[in-house]
Design a protein around this motif. Structure first.
Motif, short mmCIF file in Angstrom:
data_model
loop_
_atom_site.label_atom_id
_atom_site.label_comp_id
_atom_site.label_asym_id
_atom_site.label_seq_id
_atom_site.Cartn_x
_atom_site.Cartn_y
_atom_site.Cartn_z
N THR A 42 30.06 21.45 3.75
CA THR A 42 29.39 22.52 4.52
C THR A 42 28.41 21.99 5.57
O THR A 42 28.40 22.48 6.71
CB THR A 42 28.68 23.49 3.57
OG1 THR A 42 29.65 24.13 2.73
CG2 THR A 42 27.93 24.56 4.34
N PRO A 43 27.55 21.00 5.26
CA PRO A 43 26.57 20.55 6.26
C PRO A 43 27.18 19.92 7.51
O PRO A 43 26.48 19.77 8.52
CB PRO A 43 25.73 19.52 5.48
CG PRO A 43 25.93 19.85 4.05
CD PRO A 43 27.33 20.33 3.96
N ILE A 44 28.46 19.54 7.46
CA ILE A 44 29.06 18.85 8.60
C ILE A 44 29.01 19.72 9.86
O ILE A 44 28.76 19.23 10.97
CB ILE A 44 30.52 18.45 8.28
CG1 ILE A 44 30.52 17.37 7.20
CG2 ILE A 44 31.25 17.95 9.53
CD1 ILE A 44 31.91 16.97 6.72
N CYS A 45 29.26 21.01 9.71
CA CYS A 45 29.27 21.92 10.87
C CYS A 45 27.88 22.43 11.23
O CYS A 45 27.73 23.06 12.29
CB CYS A 45 30.20 23.10 10.61
SG CYS A 45 31.94 22.69 10.81
N ASP A 46 26.90 22.20 10.38
CA ASP A 46 25.55 22.67 10.69
C ASP A 46 25.00 22.03 11.96
O ASP A 46 24.16 22.60 12.64
CB ASP A 46 24.60 22.39 9.52
CG ASP A 46 24.84 23.34 8.36
OD1 ASP A 46 25.50 24.38 8.58
OD2 ASP A 46 24.38 23.05 7.24
N SER A 47 25.49 20.84 12.29
CA SER A 47 25.04 20.17 13.51
C SER A 47 25.41 20.99 14.75
O SER A 47 24.67 20.99 15.74
CB SER A 47 25.65 18.77 13.61
OG SER A 47 27.06 18.84 13.63
N LEU A 48 26.54 21.70 14.69
CA LEU A 48 26.94 22.54 15.81
C LEU A 48 25.96 23.69 15.99
O LEU A 48 25.59 24.05 17.12
CB LEU A 48 28.35 23.10 15.58
CG LEU A 48 29.49 22.08 15.54
CD1 LEU A 48 30.80 22.77 15.20
CD2 LEU A 48 29.59 21.35 16.86
#
Length: 220
Positions: A42-48
């Motif tokens: 889940t945190p991978i896309c939080d950067s976007l």
């Protein structure tokens, strides 16, 4: 922002409650494995989300103009492309779960149950990039009331539909497992994605109309 976090947490709590109170021991063990992967991916896309929040305000806060409208449109398009790429990468990672699950459990029944959740998990993460992009762009445009109302609704709606699964499982009306639960959760993700995209399109339409009105007033 706090409301968005609370809106997410209610769904996670409801899933954990359903798994612990309505599913069997095999599905409970499978849910523990799946949720471990979920928390890692889940945190991978939080950067976007964070990038959009920091990038969009510099454009949005400019005075209404054709250049501003075009910049917002191109920003949305470019971020959406990146969101799609992130989603595809996450789906590829989810596809490895049937192999990696052997390092979490040696029980074949549990691993089979884990595999049943892969379709729902894949759909959820396929849309995750677009959802994070949409949320970041809406936050960047300070559309806080809309986001607050949306997540306020999700706070009640997501647990409601998950708890319906529990009720149907207890009454024997439906064979509910982790696969059913994650399919339901992925539907929430799809609805959220559609709502974010529709809202961004609506805001872009307003921006374009502002430019048109400005041009008309200058001509007049």
């Amino acid at each position: 922002v706090t409301t968005t976090a609370i809106g997410r947490i209610s769904g996670y709590i409801a899933m954990s409650h359903v798994a612990s109170s309505a599913l069997g021991t095999i599905d409970m063990a499978a849910q523990a494995v799946i949720f471990s992967f979920f928390c890692c991916l889940t945190p991978i896309c939080d950067s976007l989300n964070l990038t959009a929040q920091s990038f969009v305000p510099a454009i949005y806060e400019k005075k209404p103009s054709a250049a501003r409208a075009d910049a917002l449109r191109h920003t949305l398009r470019n971020f959406s492309k990146v969101g799609g790429i992130f989603g595809a990468a996450l789906v590829a990672m989810v596809a490895t779960i049937p192999v990696l699950s052997q390092f979490f459990t040696t029980d074949l029944a549990v691993r089979t149950s884990v595999n049943l959740a892969i379709p729902g998990l894949s759909l959820f993460f396929a849309l995750s990039g677009l959802v994070c992009v949409g949320e970041g762009i809406l936050l960047g445009q300070k559309d806080l009331k809309f986001l607050g109302n949306a997540y306020g609704a999700y706070f009640f709606a997501v647990p409601y539909f998950l708890l319906r699964l529990k009720k149907r499982a207890i009454m024997g009306l439906q064979d509910v497992g982790v696969g059913t639960m994650w399919r339901t959760f992925s539907i929430y993700q799809a609805i959220r994605c559609c709502i974010w995209l529709a809202r961004m399109k609506q805001l872009q339409g307003r921006t374009d109309r502002q430019v048109e009105e400005q041009v008309v007033s200058q001509v007049a």
